[in-house]
Design an enzyme around this catalytic site. Structure first.
Site, mmCIF file in Angstrom:
data_model
loop_
_atom_site.group_PDB
_atom_site.id
_atom_site.type_symbol
_atom_site.label_atom_id
_atom_site.label_comp_id
_atom_site.label_asym_id
_atom_site.label_seq_id
_atom_site.Cartn_x
_atom_site.Cartn_y
_atom_site.Cartn_z
ATOM 1 N N GLU A 133 0.854 -1.183 0.000
ATOM 2 C CA GLU A 133 0.000 0.000 0.000
ATOM 3 C C GLU A 133 0.892 1.237 0.000
ATOM 4 O O GLU A 133 2.104 1.144 0.211
ATOM 5 C CB GLU A 133 -0.901 0.031 1.239
ATOM 6 C CG GLU A 133 -0.138 0.119 2.560
ATOM 7 C CD GLU A 133 -1.046 0.048 3.771
ATOM 8 O OE1 GLU A 133 -2.260 -0.155 3.589
ATOM 9 O OE2 GLU A 133 -0.543 0.188 4.891
ATOM 10 N N ARG A 137 1.090 10.179 3.612
ATOM 11 C CA ARG A 137 1.274 11.020 4.796
ATOM 12 C C ARG A 137 2.650 10.748 5.372
ATOM 13 O O ARG A 137 3.371 9.867 4.891
ATOM 14 C CB ARG A 137 0.209 10.708 5.855
ATOM 15 C CG ARG A 137 0.171 9.230 6.250
ATOM 16 C CD ARG A 137 -0.888 8.926 7.290
ATOM 17 N NE ARG A 137 -1.068 7.515 7.500
ATOM 18 C CZ ARG A 137 -0.316 6.744 8.274
ATOM 19 N NH1 ARG A 137 0.723 7.290 8.905
ATOM 20 N NH2 ARG A 137 -0.568 5.471 8.422
#
Length: 500
Positions: A133, A137
């Site tokens: 994934e 952030r």
């Protein structure tokens, strides 16, 4: 692998090997996902057995430029949550590192990503890597990347957000030194491999005085660790010129980390994990003492015991009665550790103790400031930092030594002989009762009075720190009474279910 699609951090993640585990995993994962992220949607992906979790830090701008800032190894995990991270990885070779970095940059450019982010991979034993994934952030383990590259990722993010192009080229990104991060959790490792430990912090002291140490936290003494709180108290980062120095500084920092209160179960994970192949060793039982380390622990504990008695003699008006006479030159002690009795003879000359443990003599020196949470002790030239977590009048003592808390029972020789005549408290039979092992909220109750249950069968589910824990029956029997219902808030030790 069943995962929450709306978040990470190990919340809402289950492995399913068969149909029954798939049904249970769907139920727990969807409930945890809803509780943690407000979204109960799930996804299914291939489970790779015995992988390494390695992630690539990327940085992109609004002008189509992107860099990869080397990797972080996050393979030491517990309950699908990262516990130890380090940069760089000891597993990757330069070719695999470059291939993973180039693919991470290609992904960032394909989606026109502009900021700092992380592309996560699973890597098998043959160095085949699989995309897991992308976290769009900054992650809490970013300081280890900053240590080895010299870049301030937060500053770079701000510049990118303002519209500036990246200031660095790929060939300018170094690997300088080694960095390790440990996460400090409010969990009890002796309860089912780490159930939440909830309560008030009475004392909190970070080891920021040590070289190469950084601590990021928002905790203060007196803070309450509640059932709704994320279990991570802080992240502890150490940096060194090489891996050995970084790990040694981490061990020293963990030994100097003071956390007192209900959550005082700090363990040096590095002592209990084989960090060479990143697999667990003896996480539950703690550090295995060598004969030399055992004697050091017994000598230190005996010295603390005698020092506390000598200090008691100095109280004015005899407000405390010492168990050791002031005119005694040597103290004969009986010390119990791990249900083994040891004969110890201690004598002192000021701050120096000579301690004979089972025939071996050790010299122990310290300032013996027993009011300090940290005690620096020298044992035959070896410097140790210990914490005396508790001392009781009955001789029980808890000492944190080499990252593990040890229970020691110390009595004078006379008291030990008399103690043999004391009645022992018979342990209460708890097999017919199910009590809550921690504070939390009852999510579901699976039984009712009159039901027959088998040993290991789920009785109820308790949620604490956004994690759901299945409570099971300790034996086969019939349900007599159910003392809880879904939605109830329960405390540690509260009675949940009784069996006949």
């Amino acid at each position: 692998m069943i995962k929450a699609s709306a978040g990470g951090g190990g919340k809402g993640m289950r492995i399913a090997w068969d149909d029954e585990e798939t049904r249970d995993g769907f139920r727990f994962s969807s409930q945890e996902a809803a509780s943690s992220f407000g979204d109960d949607r799930l996804l299914i992906e291939k489970f790779i057995d015995n992988p390494r979790h390695i992630e690539i830090q990327v940085l992109g701008d609004k002008h189509g430029n992107a860099l990869w800032l080397n990797e972080r190894e996050c393979s030491v995990q517990r309950r699908n949550q990262k516990v130890v991270e380090e940069a760089p990885s000891i597993f990757l070779d330069p070719e695999t590192r470059q291939a993973m970095g180039e693919q991470a940059v290609a992904l960032a450019k394909a989606v026109k990503y502009s900021s700092a982010g992380t592309v996560e991979f699973l890597v098998d034993s043959q160095k085949n890597f699989y995309f897991l994934e992308m976290n769009t952030r900054l992650q809490v383990e970013h300081p280890v990347t900053e240590c080895i590259t010299g870049l301030d990722l937060v500053q770079e993010m701000i510049l990118v957000a303002k519209g500036y192009p990246l200031r660095h080229k790929q060939e300018d990104i170094p690997i300088s030194g080694w960095a390790v991060e440990c996460r400090v959790y409010a969990e009890d490792p002796y309860k089912s491999f780490g159930l939440p430990s909830i309560g008030r912090l009475s004392q909190y002291q970070e080891p920021i005085h040590l070289p190469g140490v950084r601590v990021d936290s928002g905790i203060q003494p007196g803070s309450d660790i509640s059932i709704y709180y994320d279990p991570m108290i802080s992240k502890l980062v150490t940096y060194g010129s090489d891996r050995a120095e970084a790990l040694k500084r981490m061990e020293d920092a963990l030994d100097n980390y003071v956390i007192r209160g209900k959550t005082a179960h700090l363990k040096a994970v590095l002592k209990n994990v084989d960090v060479t192949d990143m697999t667990y060793d003896s996480f539950l039982t703690g550090h295995t003492l060598t004969l030399s380390e055992r004697n050091q622990l017994l000598a230190i504990a005996s010295s603390v015991f005698v020092a506390s008695q000598l200090r008691a003699q100095r109280f004015q008006e005899h407000s405390r009665v010492p168990v050791i006479r002031p005119d005694v030159a040597k103290w004969e002690l009986s010390v119990k550790l791990h249900d083994e009795d040891h004969t110890v003879v201690a004598s002192n000359n000021g701050p120096a103790f000579t301690v004979e443990v089972d025939g071996s003599k050790l010299n122990v020196t310290s300032t013996w400031n027993l009011a300090s949470p940290l005690l620096s002790v020298n044992v035959d030239g070896t410097q140790r930092t210990v914490q005396c977590l508790s001392r009781e009048a009955g001789g029980n003592m808890s000492i944190q030594f080499l990252g593990t808390v040890y229970k020691v029972h110390i009595l004078t020789k006379l008291a030990a002989e008399l103690n043999k005549f004391m009645l022992e408290k018979v342990p209460k039979d708890t097999s017919s009762t199910l009590c809550s092992p921690m504070p939390g909220v009852v999510v579901a109750v699976s039984v009712k009075p009159g039901d027959m249950v088998a040993e290991g069968q789920e009785i109820c589910v308790i949620e604490a720190m956004k994690m759901q824990n299945s409570m099971t029956a300790g034996k086969m029997g019939k349900v007599k009474l159910v003392h809880c219902k879904a939605g109830d808030t329960v405390g540690e030790g509260d009675l949940l279910v009784e069996l006949e």
